[in-house]
Write a protein that holds these residues in place. Structure first.
Motif, PDB file in Angstrom:
ATOM      1  N   VAL A 251       0.842  -1.204   0.000  1.00 30.67           N
ATOM      2  CA  VAL A 251       0.000   0.000   0.000  1.00 30.67           C
ATOM      3  C   VAL A 251       0.872   1.247   0.000  1.00 30.67           C
ATOM      4  O   VAL A 251       0.579   2.234  -0.691  1.00 30.67           O
ATOM      5  N   GLU A 252       1.959   1.199   0.758  1.00 31.56           N
ATOM      6  CA  GLU A 252       2.841   2.362   0.874  1.00 31.56           C
ATOM      7  C   GLU A 252       3.526   2.694  -0.451  1.00 31.56           C
ATOM      8  O   GLU A 252       3.804   3.858  -0.739  1.00 31.56           O
ATOM      9  N   GLU A 253       3.823   1.679  -1.273  1.00 28.27           N
ATOM     10  CA  GLU A 253       4.508   1.899  -2.543  1.00 28.27           C
ATOM     11  C   GLU A 253       3.547   2.271  -3.680  1.00 28.27           C
ATOM     12  O   GLU A 253       3.989   2.551  -4.797  1.00 28.27           O
ATOM     13  N   THR A 254       2.264   2.294  -3.397  1.00 28.39           N
ATOM     14  CA  THR A 254       1.267   2.611  -4.426  1.00 28.39           C
ATOM     15  C   THR A 254       1.348   4.083  -4.808  1.00 28.39           C
ATOM     16  O   THR A 254       1.520   4.950  -3.953  1.00 28.39           O
ATOM     17  N   ASP A 255       1.220   4.361  -6.098  1.00 27.26           N
ATOM     18  CA  ASP A 255       1.244   5.741  -6.588  1.00 27.26           C
ATOM     19  C   ASP A 255      -0.141   6.361  -6.395  1.00 27.26           C
ATOM     20  O   ASP A 255      -0.938   6.457  -7.319  1.00 27.26           O
ATOM     21  N   TRP A 256      -0.400   6.805  -5.164  1.00 23.71           N
ATOM     22  CA  TRP A 256      -1.723   7.319  -4.834  1.00 23.71           C
ATOM     23  C   TRP A 256      -2.028   8.631  -5.543  1.00 23.71           C
ATOM     24  O   TRP A 256      -3.186   8.934  -5.850  1.00 23.71           O
ATOM     25  N   ALA A 257      -1.008   9.432  -5.817  1.00 19.27           N
ATOM     26  CA  ALA A 257      -1.238  10.688  -6.537  1.00 19.27           C
ATOM     27  C   ALA A 257      -1.746  10.399  -7.953  1.00 19.27           C
ATOM     28  O   ALA A 257      -2.653  11.081  -8.456  1.00 19.27           O
ATOM     29  N   ALA A 258      -1.175   9.380  -8.603  1.00 18.89           N
ATOM     30  CA  ALA A 258      -1.635   9.003  -9.941  1.00 18.89           C
ATOM     31  C   ALA A 258      -3.066   8.481  -9.891  1.00 18.89           C
ATOM     32  O   ALA A 258      -3.884   8.779 -10.781  1.00 18.89           O
ATOM     33  N   ILE A 259      -3.380   7.704  -8.852  1.00 11.85           N
ATOM     34  CA  ILE A 259      -4.733   7.181  -8.705  1.00 11.85           C
ATOM     35  C   ILE A 259      -5.726   8.321  -8.486  1.00 11.85           C
ATOM     36  O   ILE A 259      -6.809   8.345  -9.084  1.00 11.85           O
ATOM     37  N   ALA A 260      -5.350   9.279  -7.652  1.00 14.97           N
ATOM     38  CA  ALA A 260      -6.225  10.436  -7.432  1.00 14.97           C
ATOM     39  C   ALA A 260      -6.455  11.198  -8.738  1.00 14.97           C
ATOM     40  O   ALA A 260      -7.580  11.644  -9.030  1.00 14.97           O
ATOM     41  N   GLY A 261      -5.410  11.329  -9.551  1.00 12.13           N
ATOM     42  CA  GLY A 261      -5.550  12.004 -10.836  1.00 12.13           C
ATOM     43  C   GLY A 261      -6.464  11.253 -11.778  1.00 12.13           C
ATOM     44  O   GLY A 261      -7.267  11.858 -12.510  1.00 12.13           O
ATOM     45  N   SER A 262      -6.368   9.920 -11.776  1.00 12.57           N
ATOM     46  CA  SER A 262      -7.239   9.115 -12.641  1.00 12.57           C
ATOM     47  C   SER A 262      -8.695   9.232 -12.202  1.00 12.57           C
ATOM     48  O   SER A 262      -9.603   9.299 -13.044  1.00 12.57           O
ATOM     49  N   TYR A 263      -8.922   9.270 -10.889  1.00 16.27           N
ATOM     50  CA  TYR A 263     -10.294   9.443 -10.400  1.00 16.27           C
ATOM     51  C   TYR A 263     -10.837  10.825 -10.772  1.00 16.27           C
ATOM     52  O   TYR A 263     -12.029  10.978 -11.068  1.00 16.27           O
ATOM     53  N   GLU A 264      -9.980  11.817 -10.776  1.00 18.00           N
ATOM     54  CA  GLU A 264     -10.417  13.153 -11.173  1.00 18.00           C
ATOM     55  C   GLU A 264     -10.833  13.156 -12.647  1.00 18.00           C
ATOM     56  O   GLU A 264     -11.861  13.751 -13.022  1.00 18.00           O
ATOM     57  N   ALA A 265     -10.043  12.484 -13.485  1.00 13.83           N
ATOM     58  CA  ALA A 265     -10.387  12.372 -14.906  1.00 13.83           C
ATOM     59  C   ALA A 265     -11.676  11.569 -15.089  1.00 13.83           C
ATOM     60  O   ALA A 265     -12.518  11.894 -15.936  1.00 13.83           O
ATOM     61  N   LEU A 266     -11.831  10.524 -14.283  1.00 10.88           N
ATOM     62  CA  LEU A 266     -13.038   9.701 -14.356  1.00 10.88           C
ATOM     63  C   LEU A 266     -14.270  10.512 -13.954  1.00 10.88           C
ATOM     64  O   LEU A 266     -15.328  10.409 -14.581  1.00 10.88           O
ATOM     65  N   ALA A 267     -14.136  11.333 -12.905  1.00 11.77           N
ATOM     66  CA  ALA A 267     -15.246  12.162 -12.454  1.00 11.77           C
ATOM     67  C   ALA A 267     -15.660  13.164 -13.528  1.00 11.77           C
ATOM     68  O   ALA A 267     -16.837  13.515 -13.638  1.00 11.77           O
ATOM     69  N   ALA A 268     -14.705  13.632 -14.316  1.00 15.65           N
ATOM     70  CA  ALA A 268     -15.021  14.576 -15.392  1.00 15.65           C
ATOM     71  C   ALA A 268     -15.824  13.897 -16.503  1.00 15.65           C
ATOM     72  O   ALA A 268     -16.688  14.520 -17.119  1.00 15.65           O
TER      73      ALA A 268
END
Length: 364
Positions: A251-268
């Motif tokens: 979990v610690e090595e997960t690129d959470w910033a990239a995931i947050a960005g993908s969710y932002e694109a998905l929300a759009a």
């Protein structure tokens, strides 16, 4: 019996069409160039899998998107009205009425029991993808009952997705959906303990993740990128998120910033309170629990989320991270009261009890 009769009639009709087209092809080879390519294209439009054929037939454009998906999930996917209602975040009575109206509409329109082809096939594709997605979701996280997962539903959705990807290899979103299902399914074995209890993502033994499914999912995601016309669609974006988890060793090595960005694109692309809730989790991991809690609190007054158990569950998680154990206990208890899955309820009540122990001062 009616279904069998219509199926037989459809089979005979296809056989007659095949003979007719074969004769036309023979004449056309002499009269017209390009006839062979046209005939090959017609053959490519035939879907041989009976279940997938039924899904396409039920997803008729005379119905609204919500109605066609709900009806197909009920009649073909075998999901209960309650399970479908939870997927749509609507009351069960509302969903039941939607299905009844859909049946009446199909009857009044005298919809033929036959496989769509050409433009009709393309028009129904998005609804078919949504059906497979929701069937898989019910298998991945069962709405109710004693079992957390229903692997047979996941396997069927994946099977149909793979067939569909072979039929329309140039459709990016089909590959995106297949990638998402493969990557999500790779975690199924790790989602439950030996006793069937739910295991959270942070506590999962990643050595139990199915690396074959991960490899297949990543390959499907590459195909989604290769066939995309413009940006990625909703299913491919979700597959990108699943791929971030699959590539990380913890979990610690997960690129959470990239995931947050993908969710932002998905929300759009597809605005949804559930997408916002998932984005809040990723934001909390990337930028801290306070940032995530702010996004979650903005969803508290959304009517569709009032009965969604994951909203208080996520809020409880974030409150624990902020050291507000007593408030978190209330959220976990509320979440436990909303879910109808026994495994999830046990997990949430256990977390509420842990919060209660933390809230009691030492020596009290």
């Amino acid at each position: 019996m009616a279904t069998a009769k219509h199926r037989a009639v459809d089979t005979f009709r296809r056989a007659q069409n095949l003979r007719r087209k074969t004769e036309e092809l023979g004449r056309g080879l002499v009269q017209e160039e390009g006839a062979e390519e046209d005939w090959a294209a017609a053959l490519d439009e035939v879907v041989e899998d009976d279940v997938l054929r039924l899904v396409f037939i039920a997803c008729h454009p005379v119905l609204s998107r919500e109605a066609r998906v709900a009806l197909t999930l009920r009649l073909v996917g075998g999901l209960t009205t309650e399970e479908i209602a939870r997927a749509f975040l609507v009351p069960e009575t509302t969903l039941a009425q939607r299905i009844v109206r859909a049946k009446r509409t199909l009857t009044a329109a005298r919809v033929p029991f036959e496989m769509p082809t050409g433009p009709d096939f393309a028009d129904r594709l998005s609804s078919v993808l949504e059906v497979l997605y929701l069937v898989f979701n019910e298998g991945y996280a069962a709405t109710a009952g004693e079992d957390l997962v229903r692997p047979a539903l996941c396997a069927e959705a994946m099977r149909l997705g793979r067939i569909l990807a072979g039929l329309v290899p140039e459709e990016s979103e089909v590959h995106g959906l297949v990638a998402l299902l493969e990557l999500q399914a790779s975690r199924l074995a790790a989602r439950t303990g030996p006793d069937g209890a739910s295991v959270l993502l942070a506590d999962q033994d990643r050595s139990r993740w199915d690396r074959v499914l991960v490899t297949r999912g990543l390959a499907a995601l590459d195909r989604a990128h290769g066939t995309a016309r413009g940006g990625l669609g909703p299913y491919a974006l979700q597959a990108e998120i699943a791929a971030c988890h699959a590539r990380a060793h913890s979990v610690e090595e997960t690129d959470w910033a990239a995931i947050a960005g993908s969710y932002e694109a998905l929300a759009a692309l597809t605005p949804s309170p559930v997408v916002e809730l998932n984005r809040a989790v990723a934001v909390s991991r990337a930028y801290g629990p306070a940032a995530g809690l702010e996004l979650v609190d903005a969803l508290l007054d959304v009517p569709a989320m009032s009965g969604y158990h994951l909203l208080p569950a996520v809020r409880g998680d974030l409150l624990v991270s902020l050291g507000r154990a007593e408030e978190a206990r209330g959220e976990f208890q509320r979440a436990a009261g909303l879910t109808r899955n026994e495994r999830e309820r046990a997990l949430l009540l256990g977390r509420a009890a842990d919060c209660g122990a933390r809230a009691v001062p030492p020596g009290a």
